[in-house]
Design a protein around this motif. Sequence first.
Motif, PDB file in Angstrom:
ATOM      1  N   ALA A 122       0.971  -1.358   0.090  1.00 40.17           N
ATOM      2  CA  ALA A 122       0.058  -0.009  -0.114  1.00 40.17           C
ATOM      3  C   ALA A 122       0.927   1.348  -0.044  1.00 40.17           C
ATOM      4  O   ALA A 122       1.964   1.143   0.485  1.00 40.17           O
ATOM      5  N   LEU A 123       0.411   2.343  -0.441  1.00 35.30           N
ATOM      6  CA  LEU A 123       1.156   3.603  -0.280  1.00 35.30           C
ATOM      7  C   LEU A 123       0.224   4.794   0.240  1.00 35.30           C
ATOM      8  O   LEU A 123      -0.977   4.891   0.053  1.00 35.30           O
ATOM      9  N   ILE A 124       1.024   5.255   0.943  1.00 40.81           N
ATOM     10  CA  ILE A 124       0.482   6.450   1.826  1.00 40.81           C
ATOM     11  C   ILE A 124       1.354   8.010   1.100  1.00 40.81           C
ATOM     12  O   ILE A 124       2.569   7.706   1.214  1.00 40.81           O
ATOM     13  N   THR A 125       0.330   8.902   0.717  1.00 38.86           N
ATOM     14  CA  THR A 125       1.298  10.053  -0.040  1.00 38.86           C
ATOM     15  C   THR A 125       1.182  11.193   0.984  1.00 38.86           C
ATOM     16  O   THR A 125      -0.069  11.562   1.343  1.00 38.86           O
ATOM     17  N   ALA A 126       2.215  11.758   1.342  1.00 40.37           N
ATOM     18  CA  ALA A 126       2.176  12.985   2.143  1.00 40.37           C
ATOM     19  C   ALA A 126       2.009  14.234   1.153  1.00 40.37           C
ATOM     20  O   ALA A 126       1.811  13.941  -0.049  1.00 40.37           O
ATOM     21  N   PRO A 127       1.448  15.185   1.701  1.00 37.26           N
ATOM     22  CA  PRO A 127       0.955  16.293   0.912  1.00 37.26           C
ATOM     23  C   PRO A 127       2.003  17.039  -0.174  1.00 37.26           C
ATOM     24  O   PRO A 127       3.209  17.045   0.500  1.00 37.26           O
TER      25      PRO A 127
END
Length: 344
Positions: A122-127
């Motif tokens: 999975a991927l969490i993208t910071a702003p």
Amino acid sequence: MNKSKPKTKPVVGLSIGDLNGVGPEIIIKALSDNRILKLITPVVYGSTKVLSYYRKSMNLEPFNHNPVNNSFDLHFKKINVVNCWSEAIELKPGEATPESGTCAFKALEKATADLKEGKIHALITAPINKKNIQSDDFNFPGHTEYITEKFEAKDSLMILASDRLKVGVVTGHMSLKEVPNALTKEKIINKASILLESMKKDFGAAKPRIAVLGLNPHAGEDGILGNEEQEVISPAIAELKKKGHLIFGPYPADGFFGTAQYEKFDATLAMYHDQGLVPFKTLSFEEGVNFTAGLSHVRTSPDHGTAYNIAGKNQANESSIRSAIFMAVDILNHRNELNPVSTN
């Protein structure tokens, strides 16, 4: 990927976002929580130098990290870091610079490629800053559109989600004057169908109840304040009802949220960005998560932006990105891609 990885511990990537925004700070704060390391094997896409700079500026204790090389050898009890550029970058917290946009894209590009190849689950993208990241390689309104194209999806849906409510938007990153012409019966049906499927597959709702908002004030007031409800939105709802879906509306947006009608539904479909995101962020800002539904892979992000005004001041709240990590794991579990993982 290392074969010794525990089957119940997913590998989760985190792209660092704009270097001069709060992305590095919230990643460091979230991953400094030992509970996170028990839940996932984190892989940060960015730079060990950037992480070190912000860690020191916040006076946080050093954390164990493992630089990841080309063979992708992960350490499952440490924070793994993929260095996505080699050149020295001058950090200017609170400023939008061309260099921070370029680096944000490099981190996103590498993370997305690894997600597509199955190196991370999975991927969490910071702003990111949607302006300084623009280039010949990134010509998109935001993360959602870029990732949708990279995974060759026919369509996707931006869902803002929390335990309290879930809101999808038919039209996302476009100017308000373009919205009426962008709304079609087919588009609403497609977006609603993605929302219905996601509520089942990603959030575990067996027979989801979906509310659809109108476009105009008072949902058009029977055509007095606009005819999109009569000509476009209601016909789309009727067609979905014929297929047996529990979908209702169109509801006037102000009264719908003002009287907490959203509590009677599993999710709400708004017609445009601010119609859905303003009430969502009012009710769920610190724990809210942005999820891209309709993709073959899992991508979440915090529900806030770069917050340049507090970048580098140790004021950023990591609750939203922590929630994004928890939600990504929950969605993976619902999709049965991994053995169940507890987020308690």
